[in-house]
Design an enzyme around this catalytic site. Sequence first.
Site, PDB file in Angstrom:
ATOM      1  N   ASP A  27      -5.573 -16.974  29.189  1.00  0.00           N
ATOM      2  CA  ASP A  27      -4.652 -15.933  28.558  1.00  0.00           C
ATOM      3  C   ASP A  27      -5.284 -15.218  27.396  1.00  0.00           C
ATOM      4  OD1 ASP A  27      -4.046 -17.277  25.803  1.00  0.00           O
ATOM      5  OD2 ASP A  27      -3.378 -18.975  27.214  1.00  0.00           O
TER       6      ASP A  27
ATOM      7  N   HIS B 164     -13.376 -21.240  30.506  1.00  0.00           N
ATOM      8  CA  HIS B 164     -12.986 -21.341  31.788  1.00  0.00           C
ATOM      9  C   HIS B 164     -12.841 -20.056  32.381  1.00  0.00           C
ATOM     10  CE1 HIS B 164     -12.007 -25.923  31.329  1.00  0.00           C
ATOM     11  NE2 HIS B 164     -13.362 -25.657  31.344  1.00  0.00           N
TER      12      HIS B 164
ATOM     13  N   GLY C 285       1.120  -2.055  -9.184  1.00  0.00           N
ATOM     14  CA  GLY C 285       1.868  -1.418 -10.305  1.00  0.00           C
ATOM     15  C   GLY C 285       1.679   0.085 -10.280  1.00  0.00           C
TER      16      GLY C 285
ATOM     17  N   LEU D 208      -0.321   4.548  -9.081  1.00  0.00           N
ATOM     18  CA  LEU D 208      -0.321   5.542 -10.188  1.00  0.00           C
ATOM     19  C   LEU D 208      -0.367   5.023 -11.415  1.00  0.00           C
ATOM     20  CD1 LEU D 208       0.343   8.564 -11.007  1.00  0.00           C
ATOM     21  CD2 LEU D 208       2.850   7.749 -11.037  1.00  0.00           C
TER      22      LEU D 208
ATOM     23  N   PHE E 196      -4.829   4.619  -1.229  1.00  0.00           N
ATOM     24  CA  PHE E 196      -3.736   5.450  -0.324  1.00  0.00           C
ATOM     25  C   PHE E 196      -4.181   6.801   0.137  1.00  0.00           C
ATOM     26  CE2 PHE E 196      -1.525   1.870  -2.021  1.00  0.00           C
ATOM     27  CZ  PHE E 196      -0.447   1.561  -1.044  1.00  0.00           C
TER      28      PHE E 196
ATOM     29  N   ARG F 232       0.092  -1.293   3.030  1.00  0.00           N
ATOM     30  CA  ARG F 232       0.378  -2.254   2.153  1.00  0.00           C
ATOM     31  C   ARG F 232       0.528  -3.476   2.609  1.00  0.00           C
ATOM     32  NH1 ARG F 232       4.202   2.321   0.441  1.00  0.00           N
ATOM     33  NH2 ARG F 232       3.815   2.526  -1.902  1.00  0.00           N
TER      34      ARG F 232
ATOM     35  N   LYS G 185       8.074   6.448 -11.115  1.00  0.00           N
ATOM     36  CA  LYS G 185       7.411   7.581 -10.478  1.00  0.00           C
ATOM     37  C   LYS G 185       8.356   8.796 -10.810  1.00  0.00           C
ATOM     38  CE  LYS G 185       9.232   7.341  -5.812  1.00  0.00           C
ATOM     39  NZ  LYS G 185       9.022   7.437  -4.513  1.00  0.00           N
TER      40      LYS G 185
ATOM     41  N   GLY H  35       8.095   2.491  -3.515  1.00  0.00           N
ATOM     42  CA  GLY H  35       6.778   1.722  -2.928  1.00  0.00           C
ATOM     43  C   GLY H  35       6.729   0.264  -3.381  1.00  0.00           C
TER      44      GLY H  35
ATOM     45  N   GLU I 298       6.457  -3.401  -1.444  1.00  0.00           N
ATOM     46  CA  GLU I 298       5.241  -4.463  -1.702  1.00  0.00           C
ATOM     47  C   GLU I 298       6.092  -5.872  -2.097  1.00  0.00           C
ATOM     48  OE1 GLU I 298       2.143  -0.897  -3.036  1.00  0.00           O
ATOM     49  OE2 GLU I 298       3.162  -2.211  -4.701  1.00  0.00           O
TER      50      GLU I 298
END
Length: 475
Positions: A112, A150, A287, A324, A355, A373, A390, A401, A405
């Site tokens: 497989d 095999h 962070g 940031l 990023f 991430r 932000k 964000g 995470e």
Amino acid sequence: MDLVRESFIRDIGKELLEENVAVFAGAGMSAGSGFVNWAELLRPIAEELGLDVDKESDLVSLAQYHCNANGNNRSQLNQRLIEEFSQDAKLTENHEILCRLPIKTFWTTNYDKLLEKALSSSGKVADVKFTKDQLSTTKPRRDAVIYKMHGDVEHPHDAVLTKDDYERYHVKMEQYLSALKGDLISKIFIFIGFSFTDPNLDYILSRVRIAYDGSQRRHYCFIKKISLESGEEEVDFKYRERKQELFVNDLNRFNVKAILIDDYSEITELLRVVEFNYKKKTIFISGAAHEYGAYGEKDTLEFVHRLSGKLIAEGYKIVSGFGLGIGSAVISGALEQIYMRGNNTINDQLILRPFPQSSNSRVPLKEVWSHYRKDMISHAGISIFLFGNKVNDGDIVNSNGMQEEYDISKSKGVLVIPVGATGYMAEELWSKEIENPPSKFSKLISDLNDKTDTLNQLEHKILEIIKVKINQGEV
């Protein structure tokens, strides 16, 4: 935990750091994904011969009998192979863990494509080999090699199925067996889902034992303990139990240590411990900060710079995504310490995933960031969360964000350390951890939301929590 399991965790953990571990996967490893074993593969073949597969122990001969009965035509055997192993099966956790670890060599007797699928899902490039000619080529940027002893389901005519195939193997695949011999000499193997009845492997193990008697590499395998079957006589059970005991002792001739298990889930539990022990020295720092609250920008960046440097100095690896404000301080602190130590390369102690800020493909930027991430956090055993804010339409808002995470970290079993005292999203995440059912770990982080702490005090608390968790060795 018995001594063999402790040795397994210790030895595999040590060799993983040197990328010196190999896996040998047998049919039992694929059984958890719903694939048939050899007996079920050959059941209709046996019925056609007027035999009962449950009464047969030499299944290779059974396949040969069918081939003989059909004038050496093995088309039905090939068709069975295609029917049973072409399905798109779900990966087991064992596949996922092993392919996430820094293992670059996989040997298997399976037809497989589960190993290929598992490596691909871990973002790795697999170089698959099932003929001797493929040994002389190398797939560009490969991360791991899969040797399919095999054959492969997409090439059933070349698969090893019958007694004829096994008898010709030593001549036809001599170079292939030499490669396996070399790996058995130089690497530590984990045999999983393998019964040790394959004559080709027995041939190689015997020659390695003779050539390196007294100095063979130690390997490990998993064997399910004999249990009393329904309606079985006690005397028959004891006989099978004694036979297994003798078999396990015989494996010592090849320096293969057997880990006896009552349930297959125990294999997964052991692999989880191995993965955690490998990753626990890698720390993801999450962070983002447009503003820094009462601590102020200058002192905060010095704190992050200092914390990162101390983690590097104590032998940890750091993962960063250039968050940031915080990201640059993480990187500069780590790099300064790496250069001061002078005995490691950057890649040994720092994983960077900047990023992208734009996307020219059809994949939305948000999806690209999610992939980044997941990739970053897949390397880590511990995640630290600082600040998390932000600007959105002129307002300071908590970082979604960082929330993502945190969610990824929890889903992957990564230990999370939200430093609530830094405020914003980190404080929200701290509250979530405290609201969870009390545990040793929640008690440890409960002291990380004291707003009267100086940044030096927070740094000391974070480092102490990490030390405690590392020493506990929890998953």
